[in-house]
Design a protein around this motif. Structure first.
Motif, PDB file in Angstrom:
ATOM      1  N   SER A  62       0.798  -1.242   0.000  1.00  0.00           N
ATOM      2  CA  SER A  62       0.000   0.000   0.000  1.00  0.00           C
ATOM      3  C   SER A  62       0.827   1.287   0.000  1.00  0.00           C
ATOM      4  CB  SER A  62      -0.923   0.012   1.232  1.00  0.00           C
ATOM      5  OG  SER A  62      -0.183  -0.303   2.391  1.00  0.00           O
ATOM      6  N   ILE A 145      -4.208   4.507   5.928  1.00  0.00           N
ATOM      7  CA  ILE A 145      -4.678   3.237   5.342  1.00  0.00           C
ATOM      8  C   ILE A 145      -6.059   2.874   5.891  1.00  0.00           C
ATOM      9  CG2 ILE A 145      -4.258   0.730   5.315  1.00  0.00           C
ATOM     10  CD1 ILE A 145      -1.220   1.413   5.094  1.00  0.00           C
ATOM     11  N   GLN A 146      -6.231   3.009   7.209  1.00  0.00           N
ATOM     12  CA  GLN A 146      -7.518   2.673   7.836  1.00  0.00           C
ATOM     13  C   GLN A 146      -8.640   3.557   7.295  1.00  0.00           C
ATOM     14  OE1 GLN A 146      -7.902  -0.089   9.863  1.00  0.00           O
ATOM     15  NE2 GLN A 146     -10.009   0.415   9.309  1.00  0.00           N
ATOM     16  N   HIS A 148      -8.791   5.209   4.441  1.00  0.00           N
ATOM     17  CA  HIS A 148      -9.109   4.974   3.023  1.00  0.00           C
ATOM     18  C   HIS A 148      -9.645   3.573   2.771  1.00  0.00           C
ATOM     19  CE1 HIS A 148      -7.864   8.825   1.236  1.00  0.00           C
ATOM     20  NE2 HIS A 148      -7.150   8.910   2.353  1.00  0.00           N
ATOM     21  N   LYS A 149      -9.347   2.677   3.681  1.00  0.00           N
ATOM     22  CA  LYS A 149      -9.924   1.338   3.606  1.00  0.00           C
ATOM     23  C   LYS A 149     -11.429   1.451   3.843  1.00  0.00           C
ATOM     24  CE  LYS A 149      -8.740  -3.173   5.544  1.00  0.00           C
ATOM     25  NZ  LYS A 149      -8.011  -3.843   6.623  1.00  0.00           N
ATOM     26  N   ASN A 150     -11.773   2.264   4.848  1.00  0.00           N
ATOM     27  CA  ASN A 150     -13.189   2.492   5.167  1.00  0.00           C
ATOM     28  C   ASN A 150     -13.923   3.149   4.000  1.00  0.00           C
ATOM     29  OD1 ASN A 150     -12.584   1.454   7.655  1.00  0.00           O
ATOM     30  ND2 ASN A 150     -12.446   3.427   8.709  1.00  0.00           N
ATOM     31  N   ILE A 154      -8.506   2.729  -1.278  1.00  0.00           N
ATOM     32  CA  ILE A 154      -7.114   2.275  -1.259  1.00  0.00           C
ATOM     33  C   ILE A 154      -6.947   1.050  -2.145  1.00  0.00           C
ATOM     34  CG2 ILE A 154      -7.293   0.761   0.775  1.00  0.00           C
ATOM     35  CD1 ILE A 154      -4.478   2.204   1.520  1.00  0.00           C
ATOM     36  N   PHE A 156      -4.723  -2.098  -2.648  1.00  0.00           N
ATOM     37  CA  PHE A 156      -3.690  -2.984  -2.087  1.00  0.00           C
ATOM     38  C   PHE A 156      -3.073  -3.823  -3.204  1.00  0.00           C
ATOM     39  CE2 PHE A 156      -6.329  -2.278   1.749  1.00  0.00           C
ATOM     40  CZ  PHE A 156      -5.338  -1.820   2.596  1.00  0.00           C
TER      41      PHE A 156
END
Length: 505
Positions: A62, A145-146, A148-150, A154, A156
């Motif tokens: 990432s 990261i957290q 944009h994951k939500n 993001i 990967f």
């Protein structure tokens, strides 16, 4: 609410290294990006590289790190020289050559090193300058990261890169030798890129390989011991003891030639962040990039590049401490306690005075060992940006990032590293003259100025010979000081530790 700043696009028509194609912010959308603004002379920039390597490994899928090489010195603006630095420091992320400081200006950077953090949507979300910011960056990357994951923004996926070391593997017998030491016992070479010390006689026959060629901090016999990019050395002929500045381990090592053992005598293996003058017992005092050593009676004097200081170690008591320099980077003459240096990288002595190759101010400094123990500038401007290639007297002299200095027969021999030359300096008058090298990077034997070198970094003289660690050529050169004839030293049966084991080992 502070308006968000979109990261300026990276130039596609500039030279890129460690990748077979230019990278763009548009293409990197969905990833966290760190831009590392660096220049390869800078010790602080070098200290950031392991911090970045840690983050690159942790966030492989990432995070993309891109080095933006904004060269301070003229020599650092040449793409080939930057490629050599990438190989020397084992950099495994893409690097763009920032011609004319364009990217630097677009990102409003003010100092080396600066790290810019860009989120997966292409916005600049933070920046830090200086070294020692690994934990702060680690926390910020986790948070990004957290977030944009939500949001589902993001991507990967591990990036595939074509590295310079794949095109140009380091299989030469020596790799980026940083320093050389000629002694009555023979020749010691800091084979920095191979993390070992090569000990030979003057015919080029190998007497010992000290270290197994893998980077690490391991004591023990010559076959199991490990170093990490060792540089300067000092030799106690009577006791047959070699002292080594184990630069990237931030340690000093003691090599017993008779017993064939290596032991750590100073440093903890961790880099010190304390730049104020201090000291303590060798093995409990953290050091910061010791680059070169000289022994005077029972004391080691150390060019400690990281905190811009000269240190000393009493070999009887094991106490190590600051000898000169406040820790500020600059050029300040005067008493030991008020003096300032700028990345001292070479050290030698005539017994009454230490002479320092003060690389970031491209100057030669003198440091008194006897009362009144004053620090002075022998030659060079003393200015962080006062560099060039000008022979002459005192402050009118211009050198370019000099890394090596050797006192011999009443003169100082200087490795004027980024000018690819060897110069001779009168320590009393400050007169400086070019003796060897035509000023172009190359590997040409011959006589006097009809020779060429490639970033020579270390010097050592014995009898009527001067030995030169010709770093980017991966060789040692020998100069007959009576004729100024330069020859490349051949080491019989020496191999890169990656490809073969010499006979008899």
């Amino acid at each position: 609410m502070t308006p968000r700043v979109r990261a300026p696009e990276l130039p596609q028509n500039y030279p890129w290294l460690n990748t077979d194609h230019p990278l763009s912010m548009k293409q990197l959308k969905g990833r966290v990006v760190i831009l590392d603004f660096w220049t390869y002379c800078c010790i602080n920039c070098l200290h950031v590289l392991p911090e970045l390597k840690y983050l690159e490994q942790k966030y492989k899928d990432s995070l993309t790190v891109i080095g933006v090489h904004s060269g301070k010195f003229a020599n650092e603006q040449e793409t080939e020289n930057i490629r050599q630095a990438i190989l020397r420091y084992d950099i495994e992320h893409p690097v763009v050559v920032d011609q004319g400081f364009r990217i630097w200006q677009e990102y409003a950077v003010r100092a080396w090193p600066t790290l810019m953090v860009i989120d997966p949507k292409g916005y600049v979300v933070g920046s830090v300058s200086g070294e020692g910011n690994r934990d702060v960056l680690d926390e910020l990357i986790t948070q990004i990261i957290q977030e944009h994951k939500n949001q589902g923004t993001i991507n990967f996926q591990e990036l595939s890169l074509t590295l310079e070391k794949q095109h140009q593997p380091l299989i030469t017998p020596l790799a980026f030798p940083g320093k050389v030491l000629a002694t009555p016992a023979g020749l010691f070479v800091a084979d920095s890129g191979h993390h070992r010390i090569v000990f030979s006689n003057f015919n080029g026959d190998i007497l010992h390989l000290i270290g197994n060629g893998k980077s690490g901090l391991t004591d023990g016999n010559f076959e199991e011991a490990q170093f990490s990019a060792p540089q300067g050395m000092a030799f106690d002929e009577e006791k047959q003891i070699l002292y080594v500045a184990d630069t990237e381990n931030h340690a000093l090592r003691r090599v017993d030639i008779k017993q064939q053992t290596v032991e750590t005598i100073a440093g903890t293996g961790e880099q010190s962040r304390n730049i104020r003058p201090h000291g303590g017992a060798g093995l409990t005092t953290a050091l910061n990039s010791p680059w070169d050593l000289v022994k005077v009676e029972n004391t080691l004097y150390i060019a400690m590049a990281g905190p811009h200081q000269i240190w000393q170690m009493d070999l009887a008591s094991g106490i190590i401490k600051t000898y000169a320099g406040t820790g500020a980077e600059g050029c300040f003459d005067g008493s030991l306690t008020e003096s300032a240096f700028a990345q001292p990288s070479g050290i030698t002595t005539n017994g009454n005075e230490l002479y320092i190759a003060d690389s970031e101010i491209s100057s030669i400094r003198g440091v008194g060992l006897v009362e009144p123990q004053q620090v002075r500038t022998v030659c060079g401007s003393g200015d962080l940006f006062g560099f060039g290639d000008v022979d002459g007297q005192g402050e009118n002299v211009r050198l370019q990032h000099c890394l090596g200095v050797e006192y011999f027969q009443n003169y100082l021999w200087v490795a004027d590293t980024y000018n690819h030359k060897i110069k001779m300096v009168n320590p009393h008058s400050g007169n400086c003259q070019t003796v060897l090298g035509n000023g172009s990077a190359g590997l040409q034997d011959g006589q006097g100025k009809n020779t060429s070198f490639f970033e020579p970094s270390g010097l050592s003289a014995i009898d009527s010979y001067l030995f030169i660690a010709d770093t980017n050529n991966h060789v040692i050169r020998r100069v007959d000081l009576q004729t100024l004839e330069v020859k490349t030293v051949e080491f019989n049966g020496l191999c890169s530790p990656d490809i073969c084991i010499p006979k008899g080992f």
